[in-house]
Design a protein around this motif. Structure first.
Motif, PDB file in Angstrom:
ATOM      1  N   VAL A   1      22.201  -2.095 -45.552  1.00 37.86           N
ATOM      2  CA  VAL A   1      21.633  -2.153 -44.015  1.00 37.86           C
ATOM      3  C   VAL A   1      20.018  -2.778 -44.308  1.00 37.86           C
ATOM      4  N   ALA A   2      19.091  -2.581 -45.427  1.00 38.54           N
ATOM      5  CA  ALA A   2      18.532  -3.205 -45.177  1.00 38.54           C
ATOM      6  C   ALA A   2      17.849  -3.845 -44.725  1.00 38.54           C
ATOM      7  N   ARG A   3      18.319  -5.054 -44.604  1.00 36.53           N
ATOM      8  CA  ARG A   3      17.559  -6.600 -44.594  1.00 36.53           C
ATOM      9  C   ARG A   3      17.914  -6.072 -42.887  1.00 36.53           C
ATOM     10  N   LEU A   4      18.360  -5.488 -41.936  1.00 32.09           N
ATOM     11  CA  LEU A   4      18.105  -5.333 -40.554  1.00 32.09           C
ATOM     12  C   LEU A   4      17.046  -4.463 -40.756  1.00 32.09           C
ATOM     13  N   VAL A   5      16.977  -3.209 -41.286  1.00 31.69           N
ATOM     14  CA  VAL A   5      16.174  -1.972 -40.660  1.00 31.69           C
ATOM     15  C   VAL A   5      14.710  -2.926 -41.219  1.00 31.69           C
ATOM     16  N   ALA A   6      14.818  -3.975 -41.819  1.00 33.44           N
ATOM     17  CA  ALA A   6      13.297  -4.879 -42.309  1.00 33.44           C
ATOM     18  C   ALA A   6      12.834  -5.608 -41.165  1.00 33.44           C
ATOM     19  N   TYR A   7      14.003  -6.275 -40.333  1.00 33.33           N
ATOM     20  CA  TYR A   7      13.994  -7.078 -39.457  1.00 33.33           C
ATOM     21  C   TYR A   7      13.501  -6.341 -37.879  1.00 33.33           C
ATOM     22  N   ALA A   8      13.746  -4.855 -37.522  1.00 34.83           N
ATOM     23  CA  ALA A   8      13.387  -3.954 -36.857  1.00 34.83           C
ATOM     24  C   ALA A   8      11.539  -3.174 -37.059  1.00 34.83           C
ATOM     25  N   ARG A   9      11.375  -3.127 -37.880  1.00 36.12           N
ATOM     26  CA  ARG A   9      10.332  -2.258 -38.721  1.00 36.12           C
ATOM     27  C   ARG A   9       8.906  -3.576 -38.705  1.00 36.12           C
TER      28      ARG A   9
ATOM     29  N   VAL B   1      29.023  -7.659 -41.036  1.00 42.06           N
ATOM     30  CA  VAL B   1      30.608  -7.376 -40.217  1.00 42.06           C
ATOM     31  C   VAL B   1      31.482  -8.289 -42.004  1.00 42.06           C
ATOM     32  N   THR B   2      30.834  -9.062 -42.389  1.00 39.57           N
ATOM     33  CA  THR B   2      31.295  -9.954 -43.760  1.00 39.57           C
ATOM     34  C   THR B   2      31.071  -8.706 -44.670  1.00 39.57           C
ATOM     35  N   LYS B   3      30.256  -8.469 -44.989  1.00 41.16           N
ATOM     36  CA  LYS B   3      29.842  -7.286 -45.787  1.00 41.16           C
ATOM     37  C   LYS B   3      31.257  -5.848 -45.649  1.00 41.16           C
ATOM     38  N   GLY B   4      31.279  -5.508 -44.061  1.00 41.16           N
ATOM     39  CA  GLY B   4      31.939  -4.071 -43.935  1.00 41.16           C
ATOM     40  C   GLY B   4      31.865  -3.255 -43.729  1.00 41.16           C
ATOM     41  N   LEU B   5      30.092  -3.802 -43.100  1.00 40.87           N
ATOM     42  CA  LEU B   5      29.733  -2.700 -42.194  1.00 40.87           C
ATOM     43  C   LEU B   5      29.506  -2.550 -41.136  1.00 40.87           C
ATOM     44  N   LEU B   6      29.931  -3.215 -40.470  1.00 37.53           N
ATOM     45  CA  LEU B   6      29.702  -2.988 -38.871  1.00 37.53           C
ATOM     46  C   LEU B   6      31.131  -4.034 -38.795  1.00 37.53           C
ATOM     47  N   VAL B   7      32.076  -2.809 -38.061  1.00 35.68           N
ATOM     48  CA  VAL B   7      33.011  -3.277 -37.195  1.00 35.68           C
ATOM     49  C   VAL B   7      33.272  -4.680 -36.450  1.00 35.68           C
ATOM     50  N   SER B   8      34.210  -5.658 -36.853  1.00 37.75           N
ATOM     51  CA  SER B   8      34.772  -6.877 -36.042  1.00 37.75           C
ATOM     52  C   SER B   8      34.588  -6.819 -34.715  1.00 37.75           C
TER      53      SER B   8
ATOM     54  N   ALA C   1      23.146  -5.360 -27.929  1.00 39.51           N
ATOM     55  CA  ALA C   1      22.400  -3.666 -28.068  1.00 39.51           C
ATOM     56  C   ALA C   1      21.359  -3.889 -28.691  1.00 39.51           C
ATOM     57  N   VAL C   2      21.459  -4.357 -30.696  1.00 39.86           N
ATOM     58  CA  VAL C   2      20.066  -4.260 -31.265  1.00 39.86           C
ATOM     59  C   VAL C   2      18.366  -4.429 -30.956  1.00 39.86           C
TER      60      VAL C   2
ATOM     61  N   ALA D   1      12.152   3.201 -36.771  1.00 40.82           N
ATOM     62  CA  ALA D   1      12.756   1.690 -36.067  1.00 40.82           C
ATOM     63  C   ALA D   1      14.380   1.963 -37.008  1.00 40.82           C
ATOM     64  N   GLU D   2      13.817   2.806 -38.482  1.00 37.92           N
ATOM     65  CA  GLU D   2      15.303   2.496 -39.422  1.00 37.92           C
ATOM     66  C   GLU D   2      15.922   3.175 -38.566  1.00 37.92           C
ATOM     67  N   ARG D   3      15.658   5.112 -37.951  1.00 33.14           N
ATOM     68  CA  ARG D   3      16.493   5.876 -37.111  1.00 33.14           C
ATOM     69  C   ARG D   3      17.155   4.744 -36.231  1.00 33.14           C
ATOM     70  N   LEU D   4      16.451   4.197 -35.367  1.00 32.31           N
ATOM     71  CA  LEU D   4      16.909   3.946 -34.643  1.00 32.31           C
ATOM     72  C   LEU D   4      18.197   2.562 -34.753  1.00 32.31           C
ATOM     73  N   VAL D   5      17.726   1.811 -35.478  1.00 33.40           N
ATOM     74  CA  VAL D   5      18.902   0.673 -36.394  1.00 33.40           C
ATOM     75  C   VAL D   5      20.220   1.263 -36.779  1.00 33.40           C
ATOM     76  N   ARG D   6      20.211   2.267 -37.377  1.00 34.29           N
ATOM     77  CA  ARG D   6      21.265   3.495 -38.056  1.00 34.29           C
ATOM     78  C   ARG D   6      22.227   3.689 -36.956  1.00 34.29           C
ATOM     79  N   ALA D   7      21.293   4.549 -35.794  1.00 36.03           N
ATOM     80  CA  ALA D   7      21.868   5.499 -34.723  1.00 36.03           C
ATOM     81  C   ALA D   7      22.465   3.688 -33.715  1.00 36.03           C
ATOM     82  N   ILE D   8      21.998   2.986 -34.131  1.00 33.69           N
ATOM     83  CA  ILE D   8      22.933   2.031 -32.720  1.00 33.69           C
ATOM     84  C   ILE D   8      24.320   1.472 -33.681  1.00 33.69           C
ATOM     85  N   LEU D   9      24.069   1.185 -35.309  1.00 37.62           N
ATOM     86  CA  LEU D   9      25.023   0.162 -35.298  1.00 37.62           C
ATOM     87  C   LEU D   9      26.167   1.678 -35.626  1.00 37.62           C
ATOM     88  N   SER D  10      25.322   2.949 -35.728  1.00 39.59           N
ATOM     89  CA  SER D  10      26.941   3.926 -35.391  1.00 39.59           C
ATOM     90  C   SER D  10      27.426   3.894 -33.960  1.00 39.59           C
TER      91      SER D  10
END
Length: 228
Positions: free
Chosen positions: A86-94, A139-146, A155-156, A184-193
């Motif tokens: 998830v680090a790339r999306l976190v880096a984006y948000a930061r 999604v490809t990595k299976g970290l976000l359900v399709s 949303a993000v 920023a990281e907390r926000l991204v992880r919360a939204i994904l969840s």
């Protein structure tokens, strides 16, 4: 006032650079095309050969600013820790929050342009496109359900942009850069969840869009996202 001779492309770039400096100082408003001309050292009539109005200059500058922000975001994402999926999306948000906080005037102009005459051309790389790519990757990595992928960018983007603007305007105050990054990281992880939660309402593709998406669609370049 000294008058300068410019080749065609040089004057346009000089006007954009001067307008960018004024935007850094004052934001989207509070300066004119005449003032931009004065900073460059040419008559307003010379500026009108390139921009027929202040709105046209603002639109061109907004394209330039958004592309610059996109380059900064893309570089930040490319440097993310590869051990955390998830680090790339976190880096984006930061990076998004940091850029906005560091450049409040430019951010205000870039976003305000869509409320006026608007940006006419396709911005590359656009912050939206980078976000879409990262969500597709999750999604490809299976970290976000399709099922949660359609519309996830809105949303993000809404969450990250909201944090960025509230921070830039002093509505949210951070102790230092580190705490800004953590929020920023907390926000991204919360939204994904939240997106993957079974109680989250499904996305209605007919109800939400963005100016950049509309410009892509107008040129037959709409971004395709996985269907639920």
């Amino acid at each position: 006032m000294a008058r300068h001779r410019y080749h065609h492309g040089q004057l346009r770039e000089a006007l954009l650079a001067a307008a960018e400096e004024l935007a850094k100082e004052r934001g989207a408003e509070g300066w004119s095309l005449r003032e931009v001309s004065a900073r460059v050292g040419v008559a307003p009539s010379a500026a009108y050969h390139h921009f027929d109005s202040r709105g046209a200059l603002v639109s061109a500058l907004a394209e330039r600013i958004q592309a610059s922000a996109g380059q900064y975001l893309a570089l930040s994402v490319s440097r993310a820790d590869t051990d955390d999926p998830v680090a790339r999306l976190v880096a984006y948000a930061r990076a998004y929050v940091r850029w906005t906080v560091d450049n409040p005037g430019l951010a205000a102009l870039a976003f305000a342009a869509n409320r006026g005459s608007g940006i006419r051309n396709i911005v590359t790389p656009h912050p939206y496109d980078i976000l879409v790519e990262e969500l597709d990757s999750l999604v490809t990595k299976g970290l976000l359900v399709s099922d949660a992928r359609p519309g996830a960018e809105f949303a993000v983007w809404a969450g990250v942009h909201g944090l960025a603007m509230l921070s830039a305007e002093g509505m949210i105050r951070h102790r230092n850069r580190r705490t800004t990054d953590l929020e920023a990281e907390r926000l991204v992880r919360a939204i994904l969840s939240g997106l993957s939660a079974p109680t989250t309402p499904p996305f209605n593709a007919a109800s939400v869009t963005a100016p950049h998406v509309e410009r892509l669609a107008a040129q037959g370049r709409a971004i395709k996202t996985p269907a639920p």
